[in-house]
Design an enzyme around this catalytic site. Structure first.
Site, PDB file in Angstrom:
ATOM      1  N   ASN A 147       0.813  -1.218   0.000  1.00 17.87           N
ATOM      2  CA  ASN A 147       0.000   0.000   0.000  1.00 17.87           C
ATOM      3  C   ASN A 147       0.850   1.274   0.000  1.00 17.87           C
ATOM      4  OD1 ASN A 147       0.867  -0.183   2.626  1.00 17.87           O
ATOM      5  ND2 ASN A 147      -1.147  -0.544   3.515  1.00 17.87           N
ATOM      6  N   ARG A 285       3.369   7.294  11.188  1.00 15.81           N
ATOM      7  CA  ARG A 285       2.855   6.833  12.480  1.00 15.81           C
ATOM      8  C   ARG A 285       2.769   8.026  13.417  1.00 15.81           C
ATOM      9  NH1 ARG A 285       1.264   3.213   9.995  1.00 15.81           N
ATOM     10  NH2 ARG A 285       1.611   0.970  10.282  1.00 15.81           N
ATOM     11  N   GLN A 314      -4.749   3.479  18.380  1.00 14.44           N
ATOM     12  CA  GLN A 314      -5.839   3.349  17.413  1.00 14.44           C
ATOM     13  C   GLN A 314      -6.778   2.260  17.871  1.00 14.44           C
ATOM     14  OE1 GLN A 314      -3.652   5.063  13.396  1.00 14.44           O
ATOM     15  NE2 GLN A 314      -4.306   2.969  13.411  1.00 14.44           N
ATOM     16  N   HIS A 333      -7.454   6.059  10.127  1.00 20.73           N
ATOM     17  CA  HIS A 333      -6.313   5.461   9.405  1.00 20.73           C
ATOM     18  C   HIS A 333      -6.825   4.727   8.155  1.00 20.73           C
ATOM     19  CE1 HIS A 333      -2.302   3.088  10.010  1.00 20.73           C
ATOM     20  NE2 HIS A 333      -2.469   3.477   8.769  1.00 20.73           N
TER      21      HIS A 333
END
Ligand code: NDP
Length: 401
Positions: A147, A285, A314, A333
């Site tokens: 990704n 991050r 998260q 996210h």
């Protein structure tokens, strides 16, 4: 027979989709640089469907059950009474996605005596205590490159959205207004700005390539320099220190992994050295930035904007200050979990599992920890240690819908 525990995010609140906006995905065989996309022997899903949520199951159930393995899928991942913590006790393999990370802390690893393999369906294995995994001989693997391009597109979008003040302008339309001056009082062109990336790995380099046609001045800071010919082609300036780079940049995009060397890099002292009115886009991050220093800099005007999709923990608690700080463009996210990215990292997860069960080596570029030490991509990009501290705060999040 192996027990595989797979932690995925919840289905859409309207239910698992019956139809999609588009009929398929463009076919991509190789990433820039030549690495092939995942090559599992078979796929049991149609690329383009939702795979990352619990009903999508990363397309793994048929494959695993045909081979007599047991698959447990859950989104309930936080706190000592979570399904994840219960199922972990006799799990052989854990699969988790950075978007909805099943934090594998040392305490949890200690409760999982059979655990041998932790797969990150995506990129970024900082939700695993890599030191504890090394010490216990657990292999950690992720789907490198799956990704990276997805994230680079998202970062470019966020740079443009912040600098041009897109989000507040959109909100004026939704509210029924036509408030041009309100929109443009914070709107600039990107052209001519100095844009720098922290790390020029797969994502950082893809961002540089995408930004070049915008006629900006490009900069980067990385431990290793890009080949000279590439620096020339992109007309990008390397800086030997991060401080050196941030001082000259109007926009800084962060694209390094989170590990002990990068934790808290953007603290109050570093942000104070940036140009007044600079922007930060962080899709790497959250812990690379100091949470409260970002809020203070936006409030004082030292930063003109902050955008990204990564938080810590998260999900972030409902009262996390980044939800309400001024001039932000935060999303959950999502940058690395477009339907396009899901197809690649689900196929990569299957490839890793096929290798594991058949005793074939996992691609070196997918390895983060192996045989008790950082390996493969992990040996290049991470430093030993643990950055999961504070992840238990994720249990404070309460669903509002
Ligand atoms: P790469 O491994 O290709 O690139 C990482 C780069 O960071 C490498 O060039 C590495 O340098 C550099 N680096 C590591 N530590 C430091 C340091 N201390 N200082 C400067 N540079 C450093 O990974 P990707 O580009 O594919 O991904 C980067 C990160 O982005 C991931 O680790 C993940 O955390 C995040 N990510 C976020 C996603 C999202 O959905 N928001 C999805 C995918 C990734 P070296 O050359 O020395 O190895």
């Amino acid at each position: 027979m192996a027990k595989v525990v797979c932690v995925l995010y919840d289905d859409p609140i309207s239910g698992y989709p019956a139809t999609y906006a588009r009929d398929g995905l463009p076919k991509i065989d190789r990433y820039p640089g030549g690495q092939t996309v995942p090559t599992p022997q078979e796929l049991d899903f149609q690329p383009g469907v939702l795979l990352g949520s619990i009903s999508g199951e990363l397309g793994l159930r048929k494959f695993l059950e045909t081979h007599d393995h047991r698959l447990v899928v859950t989104s309930d991942k936080d706190g000592p009474h979570s399904v994840f913590e219960r199922e972990l006790t006799d799990a052989d393999i854990v699969i988790s996605q950075p978007f909805w990370p099943a934090y594998l802390t040392a305490e949890r690893i200690a409760k999982a005596p059979k655990l041998k393999l932790a797969i990150t369906a995506g990129i970024g294995s900082d939700h695993v205590d890599l030191q504890a995994a090394s010490d216990r001989g657990i292999t950690v693997a992720e789907v490198t490159y799956s990704n990276s391009i997805s994230v680079s597109e998202h970062a470019v979008m966020m740079i443009l959205a912040l600098v041009r003040n897109y989000i507040p302008s959109y909100q004026w339309i939704v509210k029924g207004g036509w408030n041009i001056a309100d929109c443009v009082a914070r709107s600039y062109d990107v052209e001519g700005m100095h844009v720098g990336t922290v790390a020029a790995g797969r994502i950082g380099l893809a961002i540089l390539r995408r930004l070049k046609p915008f006629d900006v001045h490009l900069h980067y800071f990385d431990r290793q320099r890009l080949p000279e010919a590439l620096e020339k082609e992109l007309n990008v300036v390397w800086h030997p220190t991060l401080e050196d780079m941030v001082k000259v940049c109007d926009v800084v995009t962060i694209n390094a992994p989170l590990h002990p060397q990068t934790e808290n890099l953007f603290n109050q002292a570093l942000i104070a050295k940036m140009k007044r009115g600079a922007y930060i886009v962080n899709t790497a991050r959250a812990k690379i930035c100091n949470r409260d220093a970002i809020v203070q800099a936006l409030e004082s005007g030292q930063l003109a904007g902050y955008a990204g999709d990564v938080w810590f923990p998260q999900p972030p608690p409902n009262d996390h200050p980044w939800r309400t700080m001024p001039h932000h463009g935060m999303t959950p996210h999502i940058s690395g979990t477009s339907l396009s990215a899901q197809a690649r990292y689900a196929a990569g997860t299957r490839e890793i599992l096929e290798c594991w069960f058949e005793g074939r080596p996992i691609r070196d570029e997918y390895l983060i920890v192996d045989k008790g030490r950082l390996a493969g991509a992990g040996a290049h990009s991470y430093s030993a240690g643990n950055v999961t501290g504070g992840s238990e705060e994720a249990s404070k999040f309460k669903k509002t819908t």
